[in-house]
Design a protein around this motif. Structure first.
Motif, PDB file in Angstrom:
ATOM      1  N   ASN A  72      -6.922  56.125 -32.042  1.00 12.82           N
ATOM      2  CA  ASN A  72      -6.639  56.917 -30.839  1.00 12.82           C
ATOM      3  C   ASN A  72      -7.529  56.521 -29.672  1.00 12.82           C
ATOM      4  O   ASN A  72      -7.153  56.711 -28.516  1.00 12.82           O
ATOM      5  CB  ASN A  72      -6.767  58.406 -31.159  1.00 12.82           C
ATOM      6  N   ASP A  73      -8.701  55.974 -29.958  1.00 10.33           N
ATOM      7  CA  ASP A  73      -9.603  55.526 -28.896  1.00 10.33           C
ATOM      8  C   ASP A  73      -8.990  54.382 -28.095  1.00 10.33           C
ATOM      9  O   ASP A  73      -9.211  54.268 -26.900  1.00 10.33           O
ATOM     10  CB  ASP A  73     -10.933  55.055 -29.501  1.00 10.33           C
ATOM     11  N   LEU A  74      -8.223  53.531 -28.752  1.00  8.39           N
ATOM     12  CA  LEU A  74      -7.708  52.338 -28.089  1.00  8.39           C
ATOM     13  C   LEU A  74      -6.349  52.541 -27.427  1.00  8.39           C
ATOM     14  O   LEU A  74      -5.905  51.687 -26.661  1.00  8.39           O
ATOM     15  CB  LEU A  74      -7.663  51.163 -29.066  1.00  8.39           C
ATOM     16  N   ALA A  75      -5.705  53.674 -27.666  1.00  5.55           N
ATOM     17  CA  ALA A  75      -4.387  53.940 -27.066  1.00  5.55           C
ATOM     18  C   ALA A  75      -4.509  53.962 -25.544  1.00  5.55           C
ATOM     19  O   ALA A  75      -5.320  54.708 -24.993  1.00  5.55           O
ATOM     20  CB  ALA A  75      -3.833  55.265 -27.581  1.00  5.55           C
ATOM     21  N   THR A  76      -3.716  53.153 -24.866  1.00  8.16           N
ATOM     22  CA  THR A  76      -3.881  52.949 -23.421  1.00  8.16           C
ATOM     23  C   THR A  76      -3.654  54.211 -22.596  1.00  8.16           C
ATOM     24  O   THR A  76      -4.187  54.321 -21.497  1.00  8.16           O
ATOM     25  CB  THR A  76      -2.951  51.826 -22.917  1.00  8.16           C
ATOM     26  N   GLN A 118       5.521  49.955 -30.774  1.00  6.48           N
ATOM     27  CA  GLN A 118       4.333  50.678 -30.323  1.00  6.48           C
ATOM     28  C   GLN A 118       4.017  50.249 -28.888  1.00  6.48           C
ATOM     29  O   GLN A 118       3.665  49.098 -28.649  1.00  6.48           O
ATOM     30  CB  GLN A 118       3.151  50.376 -31.260  1.00  6.48           C
ATOM     31  N   HIS A 119       4.111  51.188 -27.945  1.00 10.65           N
ATOM     32  CA  HIS A 119       3.993  50.825 -26.527  1.00 10.65           C
ATOM     33  C   HIS A 119       2.657  51.191 -25.894  1.00 10.65           C
ATOM     34  O   HIS A 119       2.407  50.823 -24.744  1.00 10.65           O
ATOM     35  CB  HIS A 119       5.147  51.446 -25.746  1.00 10.65           C
ATOM     36  N   VAL A 120       1.774  51.899 -26.604  1.00  9.84           N
ATOM     37  CA  VAL A 120       0.462  52.237 -26.038  1.00  9.84           C
ATOM     38  C   VAL A 120      -0.683  51.579 -26.808  1.00  9.84           C
ATOM     39  O   VAL A 120      -1.850  51.853 -26.563  1.00  9.84           O
ATOM     40  CB  VAL A 120       0.248  53.769 -25.941  1.00  9.84           C
ATOM     41  N   ARG A 121      -0.329  50.699 -27.737  1.00 11.40           N
ATOM     42  CA  ARG A 121      -1.317  49.947 -28.508  1.00 11.40           C
ATOM     43  C   ARG A 121      -0.787  48.529 -28.705  1.00 11.40           C
ATOM     44  O   ARG A 121       0.418  48.340 -28.827  1.00 11.40           O
ATOM     45  CB  ARG A 121      -1.554  50.579 -29.881  1.00 11.40           C
ATOM     46  N   ASN A 122      -1.693  47.553 -28.731  1.00 11.61           N
ATOM     47  CA  ASN A 122      -1.295  46.192 -29.070  1.00 11.61           C
ATOM     48  C   ASN A 122      -2.388  45.591 -29.943  1.00 11.61           C
ATOM     49  O   ASN A 122      -3.509  46.097 -30.007  1.00 11.61           O
ATOM     50  CB  ASN A 122      -1.010  45.351 -27.818  1.00 11.61           C
ATOM     51  N   ASN A 123      -2.070  44.528 -30.625  1.00 11.88           N
ATOM     52  CA  ASN A 123      -2.988  43.980 -31.620  1.00 11.88           C
ATOM     53  C   ASN A 123      -4.220  43.300 -31.029  1.00 11.88           C
ATOM     54  O   ASN A 123      -5.265  43.268 -31.679  1.00 11.88           O
ATOM     55  CB  ASN A 123      -2.239  43.078 -32.600  1.00 11.88           C
ATOM     56  N   LYS A 124      -4.131  42.799 -29.797  1.00 14.85           N
ATOM     57  CA  LYS A 124      -5.332  42.250 -29.153  1.00 14.85           C
ATOM     58  C   LYS A 124      -6.340  43.373 -28.911  1.00 14.85           C
ATOM     59  O   LYS A 124      -7.539  43.203 -29.134  1.00 14.85           O
ATOM     60  CB  LYS A 124      -4.978  41.562 -27.837  1.00 14.85           C
TER      61      LYS A 124
END
Length: 190
Positions: A72-76, A118-124
């Motif tokens: 959840n910290d990384l969700a844009t 998944q539109h608010v997270r990406n693997n980078k």
């Protein structure tokens, strides 16, 4: 062996089971395991630290502690900056080290995601936050498991990431099989 599992929805979700899916998986692999699960869906590292007493410190001490945070910290749309995430993880680590001897703490990276869904997270971004989890684990001499890389290495991320929600993040049986194998492998070394 008593294990305290905690963190976010990846540890908390039932995914059609009568208990958290990861509890179910671990009991299949390690039948003698006793599990306390205090994970909270939607929690980030800052809120986790604020609730640390309830989620870890006041729970009857277990043999091992497993924490998965960062999803959840990384969700844009609600992102915790990387440096703040690192500080939060360090605060958590410095608090739990008083109760758990470092080789008995396992930090797990956030999971990889199916970027098509998944539109608010990406693997980078997941890899950047996973790198912070690894640095904190190294700094405190905790164990570390890279769930993100294990999912990518398993090759079919769209299938692995498919769960009841089918949102590219909350996975089902295949993802929990990978997570269960990662955790059990580390627990056997503890």
């Amino acid at each position: 062996m008593r294990v305290l599992l905690t963190g976010d929805s990846i540890i908390a979700r039932y995914e059609g089971k009568t208990e958290p899916h990861i509890n179910w998986n671990l009991k299949q692999i390690l039948p003698e395991i006793q599990i306390e699960n205090t994970a909270v869906s939607g929690i980030n590292s800052g809120t986790f630290f604020a609730r640390l007493n309830e989620l870890v410190l006041s729970v009857k001490k277990c043999d091992n502690l497993v924490i998965l945070l960062g999803t959840n910290d990384l969700a844009t749309h609600k992102q915790v900056p990387l440096e703040q995430f690192k500080r939060n993880m360090q605060l958590i680590a410095s608090a739990v080290i008083c109760q758990y001897y470092p080789p008995h703490v396992l930090l797990i990276s956030p999971p990889a995601v199916d970027e098509k869904k998944q539109h608010v997270r990406n693997n980078k971004l997941v890899e950047k936050y996973a790198g912070v989890v690894k640095k904190v684990a190294d700094e405190y001499h905790f164990r570390y498991a890279n769930l993100c890389q294990a999912m990518i290495d398993a090759d079919d991320l769209s299938m692995i990431s498919r769960g009841i929600k089918n949102d590219g993040l909350h996975f089902g049986d295949k993802g929990y099989e990978i997570l269960g194998n990662l955790i059990s492998s580390e627990l056997k070394k503890m």
